[in-house]
Motif scaffolding. Structure first.
Motif, mmCIF file in Angstrom:
data_model
loop_
_atom_site.group_PDB
_atom_site.id
_atom_site.type_symbol
_atom_site.label_atom_id
_atom_site.label_comp_id
_atom_site.label_asym_id
_atom_site.label_seq_id
_atom_site.Cartn_x
_atom_site.Cartn_y
_atom_site.Cartn_z
ATOM 1 N N SER A 80 -7.677 5.684 6.296
ATOM 2 C CA SER A 80 -7.470 7.290 5.897
ATOM 3 C C SER A 80 -8.772 8.186 6.318
ATOM 4 C CB SER A 80 -6.707 7.608 4.503
ATOM 5 O OG SER A 80 -5.519 7.077 4.581
ATOM 6 N N ASP B 127 -0.911 9.019 9.655
ATOM 7 C CA ASP B 127 -1.614 7.991 8.284
ATOM 8 C C ASP B 127 -0.232 7.446 7.666
ATOM 9 O OD1 ASP B 127 -2.927 6.713 6.552
ATOM 10 O OD2 ASP B 127 -3.877 8.537 6.041
ATOM 11 N N GLU B 128 -0.004 6.349 7.587
ATOM 12 C CA GLU B 128 0.963 5.648 6.976
ATOM 13 C C GLU B 128 2.407 6.322 6.992
ATOM 14 O OE1 GLU B 128 -0.363 3.855 3.597
ATOM 15 O OE2 GLU B 128 -2.121 2.734 4.524
#
Ligand code: ADP
Ligand code: MG
Length: 242
Positions: A43, A163-164
């Motif tokens: 991240s 991001d995810e």
């Protein structure tokens, strides 16, 4: 030409160095998936690409802009980059359509009628043409995330960072969001996708980067990275997640 290039990218929080010199380059139209254990710096890496984090060392070039140059106009750079997080951060008091229209109207000062047309087309593209007037609270998690993607696309970015984006979703909703990302890949969007979905990375990525402890431990085509992992750390990781 690289759309994104980091050279020796370092990031510390106090005495904790979480990115330890990353050299990454992403070509136009390339889809790079980033995998790795929790806490490895994925991240942080993504956030450095639009300077949501102060960069401690090295350089980050995006679309020809040097983000470590203090004179760079970050607002201009960020308009080229769409970002989608695990949590959707939609404005709850606004309709889906208004959520999507907000940034282009406020930041690009684009004519409202035009923005509205684009926003409706984007909603259609993510399969939510009938939800323009809904409030975020009326949507499922998967629908909210598709709105968040449409909202990012409304700025007409030429790079998308994820991001995810699916890790907060119920399993039955993961597929619909991955499908939108897959479509973007097919259309040639340059993307960096941090994901836990190994099957997806294998299918969609042109290249996969495995990060651990702030380093790039291994990077390769998905076939080779998953099919013939070299680093013991990567072998361990894959044994746990596959
Ligand atoms: P990942 O996304 O791979 O799970 P992160 O980039 O979130 O990893 O975090 C990497 C490391 O940086 C972790 O040790 C985390 O605790 C630390 N970290 C992340 N954000 C901050 C912050 N804002 N302040 C201090 N430490 C942070
Ligand atoms: Mg993370």
């Amino acid at each position: 030409m690289s759309k994104i290039q980091t050279i020796g990218l370092r990031k510390s929080y106090g005495s904790n160095e979480v990115l330890k010199g990353l050299d990454v380059s992403v070509a136009e139209g390339e889809v790079v998936c980033v995998i790795g254990p929790s806490g490895s710096g994925k991240s942080t890496f993504l956030r450095c690409l639009n300077k949501l984090e102060d960069i401690t060392g090295g350089t980050v070039m995006v679309d020809g802009f040097d983000l470590t140059d203090p004179k760079v106009n970050l607002n201009e750079v960020r308009q080229h980059i769409g970002m989608v997080f695990q949590h959707f951060n939609l404005f709850p008091h606004m309709s889906v359509l208004d959520n999507i229209m907000l940034a282009p109207v406020q930041l690009k000062k684009a004519p409202k009628a035009e923005v509205r047309k684009t926003a409706l087309a984007l909603l259609d593209r993510v399969g939510l043409a009938d939800k323009a007037d809904a409030r975020p609270a009326q949507l499922s998690g998967g629908q909210k995330q598709r709105v968040a993607i449409a909202r990012a696309l409304a700025m007409q970015p030429d790079i998308m960072l994820f991001d995810e984006a699916t890790s907060a979703l119920d399993p039955e909703m993961v597929g619909e969001v991955l499908q939108v990302i897959r479509d973007l890949a097919r259309e040639g969007m340059t993307m960096v996708v941090v994901t836990h979905e190994m099957g997806f990375a294998r299918e969609v990525a042109d290249r996969v980067i495995f990060m651990a402890d702030g380093y790039i431990v291994e990077e390769n085509t998905p076939e080779l990275l998953f099919g013939n992992p070299q680093a013991p750390r990567l072998q361990d990781f894959l044994a746990k997640v596959l």
